[in-house]
Enzyme design. Structure first.
Site, PDB file in Angstrom:
ATOM      1  N   GLY A   1     -16.513  14.528  64.487  1.00  0.00           N
ATOM      2  CA  GLY A   1     -15.665  14.777  65.644  1.00  0.00           C
ATOM      3  C   GLY A   1     -14.790  16.098  65.595  1.00  0.00           C
ATOM      4  O   GLY A   1     -13.819  16.422  66.541  1.00  0.00           O
ATOM      5  N   GLN A   2     -14.968  16.733  64.350  1.00  0.00           N
ATOM      6  CA  GLN A   2     -14.027  17.859  64.089  1.00  0.00           C
ATOM      7  C   GLN A   2     -14.431  19.128  65.049  1.00  0.00           C
ATOM      8  O   GLN A   2     -15.672  19.756  64.529  1.00  0.00           O
ATOM      9  CB  GLN A   2     -13.849  18.262  62.595  1.00  0.00           C
ATOM     10  CG  GLN A   2     -12.847  19.185  62.346  1.00  0.00           C
ATOM     11  CD  GLN A   2     -12.805  19.434  60.840  1.00  0.00           C
ATOM     12  OE1 GLN A   2     -13.512  18.911  59.953  1.00  0.00           O
ATOM     13  NE2 GLN A   2     -11.799  20.308  60.358  1.00  0.00           N
TER      14      GLN A   2
ATOM     15  N   HIS B   1      -6.463  19.097  60.362  1.00  0.00           N
ATOM     16  CA  HIS B   1      -5.324  18.740  61.380  1.00  0.00           C
ATOM     17  C   HIS B   1      -5.362  17.344  61.470  1.00  0.00           C
ATOM     18  O   HIS B   1      -6.458  16.754  61.802  1.00  0.00           O
ATOM     19  CB  HIS B   1      -5.452  19.518  62.603  1.00  0.00           C
ATOM     20  CG  HIS B   1      -6.834  19.446  63.635  1.00  0.00           C
ATOM     21  ND1 HIS B   1      -7.924  20.063  63.124  1.00  0.00           N
ATOM     22  CD2 HIS B   1      -7.217  18.795  64.567  1.00  0.00           C
ATOM     23  CE1 HIS B   1      -8.964  19.694  63.878  1.00  0.00           C
ATOM     24  NE2 HIS B   1      -8.417  19.062  64.684  1.00  0.00           N
TER      25      HIS B   1
ATOM     26  N   HIS C   1      -4.107  14.221  63.622  1.00  0.00           N
ATOM     27  CA  HIS C   1      -3.570  14.074  64.891  1.00  0.00           C
ATOM     28  C   HIS C   1      -2.622  12.741  64.797  1.00  0.00           C
ATOM     29  O   HIS C   1      -2.707  12.019  64.222  1.00  0.00           O
ATOM     30  CB  HIS C   1      -4.718  13.276  65.719  1.00  0.00           C
ATOM     31  CG  HIS C   1      -5.907  14.269  66.011  1.00  0.00           C
ATOM     32  ND1 HIS C   1      -5.950  15.017  67.370  1.00  0.00           N
ATOM     33  CD2 HIS C   1      -7.166  14.475  65.382  1.00  0.00           C
ATOM     34  CE1 HIS C   1      -6.913  15.707  67.367  1.00  0.00           C
ATOM     35  NE2 HIS C   1      -7.515  15.647  66.247  1.00  0.00           N
TER      36      HIS C   1
END
Length: 132
Positions: A95-96, A102, A104
């Site tokens: 899902g990157q 980063h 979330h």
């Protein structure tokens, strides 16, 4: 390392994005609430171009935790939220969508449409769908 086209290598390039906190190696950023899925959502990103969470240095891990705790206090002062979703997406299949690590940090609210539906909920939905 710096990637010219990477939105997280040049945090000031997006005028809508605000650096809330930073330390030597990382920054905690947010965009206006109307541009996020849930109010108060933010990201912790390393200043160095690290492709994913597995590329972080020991110091970046320490600095990420420091900013995570600062973000928690910051969010708790501003929102009456009931929980958090905190996580990394890694690799396209994971899902990157931006190849810069980063984390979330998403405050969650009991009355929001996604309440009680953390990452495991969506994985379970996918697994049940595949079984049919």
């Amino acid at each position: 390392m710096y990637e010219k086209e990477c939105p997280y290598c040049n945090l000031l390039a997006d005028p809508e994005q605000q650096i809330i906190f930073e330390n030597a190696t990382c920054a905690y950023i947010q965009k206006p609430s109307e541009q996020t899925v849930l109010v108060g959502s933010g990201l912790i990103v390393p200043k160095r171009h690290a492709v994913d969470v597995f590329s972080l240095t020991a110091q970046e891990w320490i600095d990420t935790q420091e900013l995570l705790m600062k973000a928690k206090a910051y969010l708790e002062e501003r929102y009456g939220h009931d929980g958090y979703s905190v996580g990394w997406n890694t690799g396209k299949t994971g899902g990157q969508s931006i190849s810069h690590a980063h984390l979330h940090v998403i405050p969650r609210f009991a009355d929001e449409p996604y309440a009680g539906k953390g990452i495991r909920h969506w994985i379970k939905q996918e697994a049940n769908h595949r079984r049919v």
